[in-house]
Design a protein around this motif. Structure first.
Motif, PDB file in Angstrom:
ATOM      1  N   ILE A  63       1.456  -1.449  -0.297  1.00  0.00           N
ATOM      2  CA  ILE A  63      -0.092  -0.204   0.239  1.00  0.00           C
ATOM      3  C   ILE A  63       0.677   1.098  -0.138  1.00  0.00           C
ATOM      4  N   THR A  64       1.995   0.980   1.162  1.00  0.00           N
ATOM      5  CA  THR A  64       2.953   2.191   1.179  1.00  0.00           C
ATOM      6  C   THR A  64       2.966   2.643  -0.521  1.00  0.00           C
ATOM      7  N   ALA A  65       3.910   1.244  -0.960  1.00  0.00           N
ATOM      8  CA  ALA A  65       4.363   1.776  -2.303  1.00  0.00           C
ATOM      9  C   ALA A  65       4.089   2.436  -3.173  1.00  0.00           C
ATOM     10  N   ASP A  66       2.184   1.606  -3.611  1.00  0.00           N
ATOM     11  CA  ASP A  66       1.140   2.558  -4.357  1.00  0.00           C
ATOM     12  C   ASP A  66       0.565   3.653  -3.935  1.00  0.00           C
ATOM     13  N   LEU A  67       1.198   4.559  -2.698  1.00  0.00           N
ATOM     14  CA  LEU A  67       0.537   5.561  -2.262  1.00  0.00           C
ATOM     15  C   LEU A  67       1.382   6.564  -2.736  1.00  0.00           C
ATOM     16  N   CYS A  68       3.387   5.839  -2.390  1.00  0.00           N
ATOM     17  CA  CYS A  68       3.826   6.566  -3.353  1.00  0.00           C
ATOM     18  C   CYS A  68       3.357   6.893  -4.706  1.00  0.00           C
ATOM     19  N   ARG A  91      11.357   7.215   2.326  1.00  0.00           N
ATOM     20  CA  ARG A  91      11.329   5.339   1.910  1.00  0.00           C
ATOM     21  C   ARG A  91      11.607   4.935   0.608  1.00  0.00           C
ATOM     22  N   LEU A  92      12.333   5.144   0.045  1.00  0.00           N
ATOM     23  CA  LEU A  92      13.181   5.020  -1.149  1.00  0.00           C
ATOM     24  C   LEU A  92      14.459   4.376  -0.590  1.00  0.00           C
ATOM     25  N   ARG A  93      15.172   5.812   0.955  1.00  0.00           N
ATOM     26  CA  ARG A  93      16.419   4.947   0.878  1.00  0.00           C
ATOM     27  C   ARG A  93      16.369   3.347   1.787  1.00  0.00           C
ATOM     28  N   ALA A  94      15.190   3.416   2.886  1.00  0.00           N
ATOM     29  CA  ALA A  94      15.058   2.608   3.798  1.00  0.00           C
ATOM     30  C   ALA A  94      14.401   1.247   2.412  1.00  0.00           C
ATOM     31  N   ILE A  95      14.155   1.527   1.751  1.00  0.00           N
ATOM     32  CA  ILE A  95      13.224  -0.080   0.797  1.00  0.00           C
ATOM     33  C   ILE A  95      14.560  -0.272   0.249  1.00  0.00           C
ATOM     34  N   GLY A  96      15.476   1.001  -0.488  1.00  0.00           N
ATOM     35  CA  GLY A  96      16.629   0.845  -1.096  1.00  0.00           C
ATOM     36  C   GLY A  96      17.222  -0.425  -0.507  1.00  0.00           C
ATOM     37  N   ARG A 148       8.471   1.062  -7.778  1.00  0.00           N
ATOM     38  CA  ARG A 148       7.274   1.562  -7.426  1.00  0.00           C
ATOM     39  C   ARG A 148       7.763   2.541  -6.815  1.00  0.00           C
ATOM     40  N   HIS A 149       8.929   2.594  -5.717  1.00  0.00           N
ATOM     41  CA  HIS A 149       9.421   4.069  -4.724  1.00  0.00           C
ATOM     42  C   HIS A 149      10.411   4.654  -6.197  1.00  0.00           C
ATOM     43  N   SER A 150      11.372   3.706  -6.531  1.00  0.00           N
ATOM     44  CA  SER A 150      11.626   4.347  -7.703  1.00  0.00           C
ATOM     45  C   SER A 150      11.482   5.224  -8.575  1.00  0.00           C
ATOM     46  N   VAL A 151      10.375   4.806  -9.021  1.00  0.00           N
ATOM     47  CA  VAL A 151       9.513   5.806  -9.587  1.00  0.00           C
ATOM     48  C   VAL A 151       8.947   7.283  -9.576  1.00  0.00           C
ATOM     49  N   ALA A 152       8.666   6.967  -7.829  1.00  0.00           N
ATOM     50  CA  ALA A 152       7.998   7.969  -6.941  1.00  0.00           C
ATOM     51  C   ALA A 152       9.148   9.417  -7.077  1.00  0.00           C
ATOM     52  N   ALA A 153      10.319   8.748  -6.451  1.00  0.00           N
ATOM     53  CA  ALA A 153      11.594  10.057  -6.171  1.00  0.00           C
ATOM     54  C   ALA A 153      12.090  10.133  -7.441  1.00  0.00           C
ATOM     55  N   LYS A 154      11.627   9.384  -8.644  1.00  0.00           N
ATOM     56  CA  LYS A 154      12.765  10.275  -9.609  1.00  0.00           C
ATOM     57  C   LYS A 154      11.392  11.386 -10.388  1.00  0.00           C
ATOM     58  N   THR A 155      10.623  10.888  -9.786  1.00  0.00           N
ATOM     59  CA  THR A 155       9.894  12.100  -9.848  1.00  0.00           C
ATOM     60  C   THR A 155       9.507  12.920  -9.543  1.00  0.00           C
TER      61      THR A 155
END
Length: 453
Positions: A63-68, A91-96, A148-155
């Motif tokens: 869910i968190t990934a989709d919300l990002c 969030r990308l830092r933690a998931i990465g 998904r976190h990467s796409v959101a961070a890029k944006t």
């Protein structure tokens, strides 16, 4: 319409906290359908309310990934990221970090290319479990969501306010660089994240003009390469519209293309003004980025020398989704500029004599890897980037051509396709690149986790 959006957004929040697989997908759909038809201020309030949910403490990982991704979609519509932009990067830092553990375990248990994040299976988790043991489920979950976190961070990093935040937080910057370095070979979006993080590493330079002896401090942002820096410097410094340096001012259409407009097909070829040189005499290649310009006392120092031969390039931004700007902060006093010239290497011959072994061939300035990547504790340090052969990096237009006979207008150097003077814009204009849809099957998972669990 505003009331409908607020109701849909509340349903999104409620479904996120309760992990309700029946309510979350339609709520996401309704929010994104309505968001483009409401005032920007309403979207900003929604993003502000969404930020706490992006920490990962209130919702399941999927869910968190989709919300990002939803947050990124709202930003793509022209909404200021606000605190949501910062949370997406954290969030990308933690998931990465967890995704790095999965990728390293994958290499140690047979090698080969890891699976696409959205296609992870129970068999993949079982494979890395032979190396990670009880840590396998968490690492696999991180790999499943990292795309998904990467796409959101890029944006988010395409927005100047988010890059400014990263610039003020060197620890976050270094750890994101480490994640992008270690996973970029597997996830192309992280390669773009790495490029945008490099963009955040430099926002000013001290510029010395050899011909006039004058010096300037310039501020800039959104500069994707030194082609863009070179052109915007000419706009700020050359001619009566700039600071009066000698030369022909750039075509306004070139400047617009390097600021925030699409390239103009009728004005696609830029003609260069200078040879860019570092304080130590090494050449600063247009293909590089401002962060690679060597520093002296903490300042990127750039010397404008005479061109040894004509240069040209295409009038287009390396990152079309990012608006760029450059302005002169001030001109150095005669006393200050004299002190800087005493610390700068003297001018070298424009083109070294190939028969003189004592004259080194100028080499491009190589990137200095971001410091502090080793701070990502508990994970393997990033593998060093291969050092390119400086001579191999020399672009075709940088070679001195033989005197050409009269010929038609030269074509600009081909490049791989990629999708008015004054102070910086108050906000980045909305980009039209668009985010991908939510990954297939993710929002239909009955347990709000991977389908294999």
């Amino acid at each position: 319409m505003v009331d409908e959006f607020r109701a849909a957004f509340q349903q999104l929040i409620d479904a996120s906290v309760s992990a309700d697989p029946r309510q979350f997908p339609p709520a996401v759909h309704q929010v994104l359908v309505l968001a483009d038809h409401i005032p920007v201020s309403e979207r900003e309030l929604a993003l502000e309310a969404l930020a706490p949910l992006l920490t990962g403490d209130h919702a399941a990982p999927g869910i968190t990934a989709d919300l990002c991704v939803v947050a990124g979609a709202l930003v793509e519509m022209g909404t200021d990221p606000g605190p949501a932009g910062h949370e997406v990067l954290r969030r990308l830092r933690a998931i990465g970090r967890g995704a790095i553990v999965f990728a390293r375990a994958w290499q140690r248990t047979g090698g080969g290319e890891p699976p696409e994040p959205d296609s992870v299976t129970a068999a993949d988790e079982n494979r890395v479990a032979t190396d990670l043991g009880a840590d396998a489920p968490g690492a696999t979950m991180c790999w499943w969501t990292v795309g998904r976190h990467s796409v959101a961070a890029k944006t988010m990093l395409a927005r100047s306010t988010v890059r400014s935040h990263v610039r003020r937080d060197p620890t976050l910057h270094a750890e994101l660089v480490a994640v992008a370095n270690q996973l970029g070979d597997h996830l192309p979006d992280l390669q773009q994240v790495r490029a945008l993080l490099r963009m955040a590493e430099a926002g000013s330079a001290l510029v010395l003009d050899r011909a006039s002896g004058r010096g300037f401090r310039v501020l800039f942002d959104g500069i994707g390469d030194n082609f863009q820096l070179h052109t915007l410097l000419a706009d700020a410094l050359v001619g009566p519209g700039g600071r009066g340096l000698a030369g022909e001012p750039p075509d306004p259409r070139w400047v617009r293309a390097f600021r925030d407009h699409d390239p103009d097909p009728a004005a696609r070829t830029v003609r260069g003004w200078w040879n860019l040189v570092a304080h130590d005499g090494t050449w600063v290649w247009n293909e590089g980025v401002p962060a690679e310009i060597p520093t002296l006392d903490g300042e990127h120092v750039l010397v404008l020398d005479e061109q040894p031969y004509p240069r040209s390039w295409n009038a287009r931004r390396r990152h079309p989704e990012v608006a760029g700007w450059l302005e002169v902060e001030d001109e150095l006093s005669p006393q200050e500029v004299d002190l800087w010239w005493k610390r700068v290497a003297p001018a070298e011959p424009a083109i070294p004599d190939p028969t003189d072994d004592s004259t080194p061939i100028p080499e491009p300035v190589l990137a200095q890897d971001g410091a502090g990547a080793e701070r990502v504790r508990g994970f393997l340090p990033p593998e060093p980037d291969p050092v390119p052969d400086p001579r191999a990096r020399r672009p075709e237009p940088e070679r001195a051509p033989a005197p050409p006979p009269p010929a038609p207008e030269p074509e600009p150097r081909p490049e791989p396709p990629r999708p008015a003077p004054g102070p910086p814009p108050a906000a980045d204009p909305p980009a039209g690149t668009g985010l991908p849809p939510l990954p297939p099957g993710v929002s239909n998972s009955s347990a709000w986790g991977p389908t294999w669990r």
